[in-house]
Design a protein around this motif. Structure first.
Motif, mmCIF file in Angstrom:
data_model
loop_
_atom_site.group_PDB
_atom_site.id
_atom_site.type_symbol
_atom_site.label_atom_id
_atom_site.label_comp_id
_atom_site.label_asym_id
_atom_site.label_seq_id
_atom_site.Cartn_x
_atom_site.Cartn_y
_atom_site.Cartn_z
ATOM 1 N N ILE A 187 1.052 -1.028 -0.085
ATOM 2 C CA ILE A 187 0.588 0.185 0.176
ATOM 3 C C ILE A 187 0.520 1.003 0.058
ATOM 4 N N ARG A 188 1.724 0.755 0.620
ATOM 5 C CA ARG A 188 2.619 2.486 1.232
ATOM 6 C C ARG A 188 3.819 2.615 0.015
ATOM 7 N N GLU A 189 4.447 1.315 -0.756
ATOM 8 C CA GLU A 189 5.089 1.722 -1.522
ATOM 9 C C GLU A 189 4.956 1.737 -3.711
ATOM 10 N N LYS A 190 3.644 0.720 -3.451
ATOM 11 C CA LYS A 190 2.947 0.873 -4.813
ATOM 12 C C LYS A 190 1.829 1.532 -5.199
ATOM 13 N N ASP A 191 1.398 2.575 -4.475
ATOM 14 C CA ASP A 191 0.514 3.454 -4.573
ATOM 15 C C ASP A 191 1.204 4.942 -5.686
ATOM 16 N N GLN A 192 0.422 4.870 -6.714
ATOM 17 C CA GLN A 192 0.809 5.998 -7.855
ATOM 18 C C GLN A 192 1.898 5.335 -8.535
ATOM 19 N N THR A 193 2.240 4.050 -8.269
ATOM 20 C CA THR A 193 3.300 3.234 -9.361
ATOM 21 C C THR A 193 2.145 3.197 -11.231
ATOM 22 N N TRP A 194 3.492 3.347 -11.807
ATOM 23 C CA TRP A 194 2.992 2.710 -13.344
ATOM 24 C C TRP A 194 2.524 1.765 -13.246
ATOM 25 N N LEU A 195 1.885 0.912 -14.315
ATOM 26 C CA LEU A 195 1.185 -0.443 -14.501
ATOM 27 C C LEU A 195 0.541 -0.248 -15.745
ATOM 28 N N GLY A 196 1.271 -0.630 -17.093
ATOM 29 C CA GLY A 196 0.786 -0.293 -18.352
ATOM 30 C C GLY A 196 0.372 1.084 -18.614
ATOM 31 N N GLN A 197 0.302 1.467 -18.430
ATOM 32 C CA GLN A 197 0.331 3.270 -19.369
ATOM 33 C C GLN A 197 -0.455 4.380 -18.642
ATOM 34 N N ARG A 198 -0.934 3.375 -16.488
ATOM 35 C CA ARG A 198 -1.153 4.383 -16.128
ATOM 36 C C ARG A 198 -0.323 4.593 -14.650
ATOM 37 N N PRO A 199 -0.717 5.304 -13.973
ATOM 38 C CA PRO A 199 -0.112 4.789 -12.617
ATOM 39 C C PRO A 199 -1.753 5.108 -11.971
ATOM 40 N N ILE A 200 -1.575 3.195 -10.767
ATOM 41 C CA ILE A 200 -2.191 3.366 -10.529
ATOM 42 C C ILE A 200 -2.383 3.968 -8.388
ATOM 43 N N ARG A 201 -3.301 3.237 -8.350
ATOM 44 C CA ARG A 201 -4.293 3.204 -7.186
ATOM 45 C C ARG A 201 -3.966 2.084 -6.048
ATOM 46 N N VAL A 202 -3.725 2.081 -4.788
ATOM 47 C CA VAL A 202 -3.009 1.457 -3.683
ATOM 48 C C VAL A 202 -4.389 1.861 -2.687
ATOM 49 N N LYS A 203 -5.114 0.848 -1.777
ATOM 50 C CA LYS A 203 -5.152 1.360 -0.760
ATOM 51 C C LYS A 203 -5.739 -0.058 0.062
ATOM 52 N N ARG A 204 -6.156 -0.058 0.911
ATOM 53 C CA ARG A 204 -6.271 -1.003 1.924
ATOM 54 C C ARG A 204 -7.923 -1.315 1.049
ATOM 55 N N SER A 205 -8.029 -3.028 0.681
ATOM 56 C CA SER A 205 -9.740 -3.282 0.088
ATOM 57 C C SER A 205 -11.179 -2.664 1.623
ATOM 58 N N ASP A 206 -11.825 -2.271 0.854
ATOM 59 C CA ASP A 206 -12.944 -3.043 2.629
ATOM 60 C C ASP A 206 -13.970 -3.727 2.108
ATOM 61 N N TRP A 207 -13.280 -4.859 1.088
ATOM 62 C CA TRP A 207 -13.879 -6.071 1.526
ATOM 63 C C TRP A 207 -13.651 -6.845 2.799
ATOM 64 N N LYS A 208 -15.353 -6.919 3.021
ATOM 65 C CA LYS A 208 -15.790 -7.865 3.990
ATOM 66 C C LYS A 208 -15.660 -9.606 3.348
ATOM 67 N N ASP A 209 -14.862 -9.850 4.478
ATOM 68 C CA ASP A 209 -15.023 -11.435 4.960
ATOM 69 C C ASP A 209 -16.135 -11.860 4.741
ATOM 70 N N ARG A 210 -16.605 -13.223 4.218
ATOM 71 C CA ARG A 210 -18.353 -13.033 3.961
ATOM 72 C C ARG A 210 -18.463 -14.903 4.426
ATOM 73 N N ASP A 211 -19.278 -14.898 4.991
ATOM 74 C CA ASP A 211 -19.892 -16.759 6.001
ATOM 75 C C ASP A 211 -20.452 -17.440 4.114
ATOM 76 N N PHE A 212 -20.400 -18.488 4.718
ATOM 77 C CA PHE A 212 -21.087 -18.955 3.589
ATOM 78 C C PHE A 212 -22.627 -19.085 3.678
ATOM 79 N N GLY A 213 -23.782 -18.665 4.798
ATOM 80 C CA GLY A 213 -25.158 -18.219 5.150
ATOM 81 C C GLY A 213 -24.966 -17.112 4.050
ATOM 82 N N THR A 214 -23.804 -15.601 4.222
ATOM 83 C CA THR A 214 -24.089 -14.387 3.386
ATOM 84 C C THR A 214 -24.116 -15.097 2.017
ATOM 85 N N VAL A 215 -23.867 -15.357 1.562
ATOM 86 C CA VAL A 215 -23.061 -16.790 -0.127
ATOM 87 C C VAL A 215 -24.660 -16.726 -0.611
#
Length: 101
Positions: A59-87
């Protein structure tokens, strides 16, 4: 441990995204570029790490580094781990919506 990677070029593949992180962080486990129904990149993706330290460094080192033709944005994902019932609920809702159409 998962990070969000935004501002991806349309031509960036899962493999390219994975290699961009795996060459610097050995605990990079998986990378996925999110695509629409037609298989076209939506311009963002996720990278998973086995070690929290590698995740934090990426997150610290790769934010604003180039991948392909653009500088990428890197941040912590706010994806929540889901249990089997939610799925199961989500899949049931999708199948009901499909039947209505």
């Amino acid at each position: 441990f998962r990070i969000f990677v935004g501002n991806l070029s349309r031509d960036v593949t899962d493999t390219q995204l994975f290699e961009h992180f795996q060459q610097h962080y050995s605990s990079a486990a998986m990378a996925k570029v999110v695509k629409d129904k037609n298989g076209v990149s939506k311009g963002y993706g996720f990278v998973s790490f086995l070690q929290p330290l590698d995740c934090a460094k990426a997150i610290r080192e790769k934010d604003q580094t180039w991948l392909g033709q653009r500088p990428i944005r890197v941040k912590r994902s706010d994806w929540k781990d889901r249990d089997f019932g939610t799925v199961q609920k989500k899949n049931k809702k999708r199948s009901q919506e499909t039947k209505e159409i």
